[in-house]
Design a protein around this motif. Sequence first.
Motif, PDB file in Angstrom:
ATOM      1  N   ASN A 123       0.834  -1.195   0.000  1.00 22.01           N
ATOM      2  CA  ASN A 123       0.000   0.000   0.000  1.00 22.01           C
ATOM      3  C   ASN A 123       0.874   1.253   0.000  1.00 22.01           C
ATOM      4  O   ASN A 123       2.100   1.184   0.074  1.00 22.01           O
ATOM      5  CB  ASN A 123      -0.973  -0.012   1.186  1.00 22.01           C
ATOM      6  N   ALA A 124       0.233   2.418  -0.073  1.00 18.62           N
ATOM      7  CA  ALA A 124       0.949   3.681  -0.182  1.00 18.62           C
ATOM      8  C   ALA A 124       1.835   3.923   1.034  1.00 18.62           C
ATOM      9  O   ALA A 124       2.975   4.382   0.906  1.00 18.62           O
ATOM     10  CB  ALA A 124      -0.054   4.819  -0.345  1.00 18.62           C
ATOM     11  N   TYR A 125       1.343   3.596   2.205  1.00 22.89           N
ATOM     12  CA  TYR A 125       2.123   3.805   3.423  1.00 22.89           C
ATOM     13  C   TYR A 125       3.390   2.938   3.422  1.00 22.89           C
ATOM     14  O   TYR A 125       4.458   3.395   3.811  1.00 22.89           O
ATOM     15  CB  TYR A 125       1.270   3.512   4.662  1.00 22.89           C
TER      16      TYR A 125
ATOM     17  N   ALA B 281      -2.349  15.695  -1.297  1.00 24.81           N
ATOM     18  CA  ALA B 281      -1.581  15.938  -2.516  1.00 24.81           C
ATOM     19  C   ALA B 281      -0.174  15.348  -2.391  1.00 24.81           C
ATOM     20  O   ALA B 281       0.383  14.828  -3.365  1.00 24.81           O
ATOM     21  CB  ALA B 281      -1.503  17.430  -2.799  1.00 24.81           C
ATOM     22  N   GLU B 282       0.410  15.434  -1.200  1.00 26.24           N
ATOM     23  CA  GLU B 282       1.749  14.872  -0.996  1.00 26.24           C
ATOM     24  C   GLU B 282       1.721  13.347  -0.956  1.00 26.24           C
ATOM     25  O   GLU B 282       2.698  12.687  -1.299  1.00 26.24           O
ATOM     26  CB  GLU B 282       2.342  15.413   0.310  1.00 26.24           C
ATOM     27  N   LYS B 283       0.603  12.770  -0.533  1.00 27.10           N
ATOM     28  CA  LYS B 283       0.459  11.313  -0.483  1.00 27.10           C
ATOM     29  C   LYS B 283       0.104  10.710  -1.836  1.00 27.10           C
ATOM     30  O   LYS B 283       0.306   9.516  -2.064  1.00 27.10           O
ATOM     31  CB  LYS B 283      -0.626  10.911   0.524  1.00 27.10           C
ATOM     32  N   ALA B 284      -0.431  11.539  -2.729  1.00 27.07           N
ATOM     33  CA  ALA B 284      -0.924  11.058  -4.024  1.00 27.07           C
ATOM     34  C   ALA B 284       0.098  10.227  -4.807  1.00 27.07           C
ATOM     35  O   ALA B 284      -0.262   9.169  -5.343  1.00 27.07           O
ATOM     36  CB  ALA B 284      -1.441  12.221  -4.860  1.00 27.07           C
ATOM     37  N   PRO B 285       1.368  10.649  -4.907  1.00 23.67           N
ATOM     38  CA  PRO B 285       2.332   9.829  -5.668  1.00 23.67           C
ATOM     39  C   PRO B 285       2.491   8.422  -5.095  1.00 23.67           C
ATOM     40  O   PRO B 285       2.662   7.459  -5.849  1.00 23.67           O
ATOM     41  CB  PRO B 285       3.641  10.603  -5.561  1.00 23.67           C
ATOM     42  N   PHE B 286       2.417   8.308  -3.791  1.00 17.97           N
ATOM     43  CA  PHE B 286       2.549   6.997  -3.161  1.00 17.97           C
ATOM     44  C   PHE B 286       1.331   6.123  -3.458  1.00 17.97           C
ATOM     45  O   PHE B 286       1.457   4.920  -3.671  1.00 17.97           O
ATOM     46  CB  PHE B 286       2.767   7.143  -1.653  1.00 17.97           C
ATOM     47  N   TYR B 287       0.147   6.747  -3.476  1.00 14.85           N
ATOM     48  CA  TYR B 287      -1.056   5.998  -3.834  1.00 14.85           C
ATOM     49  C   TYR B 287      -1.003   5.532  -5.288  1.00 14.85           C
ATOM     50  O   TYR B 287      -1.440   4.420  -5.610  1.00 14.85           O
ATOM     51  CB  TYR B 287      -2.324   6.830  -3.577  1.00 14.85           C
TER      52      TYR B 287
ATOM     53  N   ILE C 196       8.671   5.433  14.186  1.00 14.73           N
ATOM     54  CA  ILE C 196       7.746   6.335  14.887  1.00 14.73           C
ATOM     55  C   ILE C 196       7.771   7.706  14.232  1.00 14.73           C
ATOM     56  O   ILE C 196       6.725   8.301  13.971  1.00 14.73           O
ATOM     57  CB  ILE C 196       8.117   6.423  16.394  1.00 14.73           C
ATOM     58  N   LEU C 197       8.971   8.180  13.900  1.00 10.94           N
ATOM     59  CA  LEU C 197       9.084   9.475  13.228  1.00 10.94           C
ATOM     60  C   LEU C 197       8.444   9.444  11.838  1.00 10.94           C
ATOM     61  O   LEU C 197       7.774  10.397  11.423  1.00 10.94           O
ATOM     62  CB  LEU C 197      10.562   9.881  13.115  1.00 10.94           C
ATOM     63  N   ILE C 198       8.653   8.334  11.128  1.00 15.35           N
ATOM     64  CA  ILE C 198       8.077   8.202   9.779  1.00 15.35           C
ATOM     65  C   ILE C 198       6.554   8.202   9.850  1.00 15.35           C
ATOM     66  O   ILE C 198       5.881   8.863   9.051  1.00 15.35           O
ATOM     67  CB  ILE C 198       8.603   6.926   9.082  1.00 15.35           C
ATOM     68  N   SER C 199       6.002   7.486  10.810  1.00 18.41           N
ATOM     69  CA  SER C 199       4.534   7.439  10.916  1.00 18.41           C
ATOM     70  C   SER C 199       3.960   8.812  11.251  1.00 18.41           C
ATOM     71  O   SER C 199       2.902   9.188  10.740  1.00 18.41           O
ATOM     72  CB  SER C 199       4.097   6.403  11.949  1.00 18.41           C
ATOM     73  N   GLU C 200       4.665   9.567  12.085  1.00 18.83           N
ATOM     74  CA  GLU C 200       4.222  10.933  12.388  1.00 18.83           C
ATOM     75  C   GLU C 200       4.289  11.809  11.142  1.00 18.83           C
ATOM     76  O   GLU C 200       3.397  12.614  10.877  1.00 18.83           O
ATOM     77  CB  GLU C 200       5.072  11.536  13.509  1.00 18.83           C
ATOM     78  N   LYS C 201       5.349  11.635  10.367  1.00 16.57           N
ATOM     79  CA  LYS C 201       5.500  12.409   9.129  1.00 16.57           C
ATOM     80  C   LYS C 201       4.374  12.073   8.153  1.00 16.57           C
ATOM     81  O   LYS C 201       3.813  12.966   7.504  1.00 16.57           O
ATOM     82  CB  LYS C 201       6.865  12.132   8.498  1.00 16.57           C
ATOM     83  N   TRP C 202       4.021  10.776   8.034  1.00 16.56           N
ATOM     84  CA  TRP C 202       2.941  10.352   7.141  1.00 16.56           C
ATOM     85  C   TRP C 202       1.623  11.020   7.530  1.00 16.56           C
ATOM     86  O   TRP C 202       0.860  11.462   6.683  1.00 16.56           O
ATOM     87  CB  TRP C 202       2.799   8.836   7.177  1.00 16.56           C
ATOM     88  N   LYS C 203       1.374  11.096   8.838  1.00 10.96           N
ATOM     89  CA  LYS C 203       0.126  11.699   9.330  1.00 10.96           C
ATOM     90  C   LYS C 203       0.047  13.181   9.001  1.00 10.96           C
ATOM     91  O   LYS C 203      -1.060  13.713   8.828  1.00 10.96           O
ATOM     92  CB  LYS C 203      -0.005  11.500  10.837  1.00 10.96           C
ATOM     93  N   THR C 204       1.185  13.843   8.917  1.00 10.55           N
ATOM     94  CA  THR C 204       1.174  15.280   8.641  1.00 10.55           C
ATOM     95  C   THR C 204       1.157  15.600   7.144  1.00 10.55           C
ATOM     96  O   THR C 204       0.930  16.752   6.783  1.00 10.55           O
ATOM     97  CB  THR C 204       2.400  15.967   9.281  1.00 10.55           C
ATOM     98  N   LEU C 205       1.392  14.625   6.281  1.00 12.95           N
ATOM     99  CA  LEU C 205       1.370  14.875   4.842  1.00 12.95           C
ATOM    100  C   LEU C 205      -0.046  15.186   4.371  1.00 12.95           C
ATOM    101  O   LEU C 205      -1.030  14.610   4.845  1.00 12.95           O
ATOM    102  CB  LEU C 205       1.889  13.658   4.071  1.00 12.95           C
ATOM    103  N   SER C 206      -0.134  16.086   3.409  1.00 13.08           N
ATOM    104  CA  SER C 206      -1.434  16.384   2.813  1.00 13.08           C
ATOM    105  C   SER C 206      -1.791  15.299   1.806  1.00 13.08           C
ATOM    106  O   SER C 206      -0.946  14.487   1.413  1.00 13.08           O
ATOM    107  CB  SER C 206      -1.376  17.745   2.110  1.00 13.08           C
TER     108      SER C 206
END
Length: 168
Positions: A37-39, A73-79, A61-71
């Motif tokens: 998946n994207a995550y 639009a920023e997550k779209a490429p991963f999806y 833990i830091l990566i998961s926090e960063k993922w939560k703060t992404l908009s």
Amino acid sequence: MLSSRVTPTYLMVVARSMAVTATRSSSKTDKARKYTNAYNIFTTEEMKARPAEMRASQYMILISEKWKTLSDAEKAPFYEQAKAKKHRATEKSRKPFGPRSALSFFTKEKLAPVGESMGEGAVRVDYSTDVFAQFDALSPADHQKYEDMAAEDQVRYTEQLAEWNARE
């Protein structure tokens, strides 16, 4: 007398595969496949930048926090990457089954009746051996029937494989 291609080891392998196939439940084969998946794609890319002195669990833990703060639009490429990987995986998983041999066609046709005639307590290897002996004892004309079936299946496999390779 069994031919050289039907060794005791071969018989054991065939018997085991038949036993495994018979005991598999359809629910195991009907399960939906899980895809990246994207995550997961995001975390894989981010883990490449992990400092050597930081533990992976702390960095996650830091990566998961960063993922939560992404908009979004920023997550779209991963999806999009996840969607593409899923599409490639489903297409690749539909590779055609290999061609069956003359012995395979004969075994499928003869194995069930031989097993019934030997009784309920018979071990699969016992009647597998009997079927292989029957195959070796076939007349050339009868043997040709199964060779023709194998040749037809080879043509089917070659066509399906060419079609499958063209999709990649």
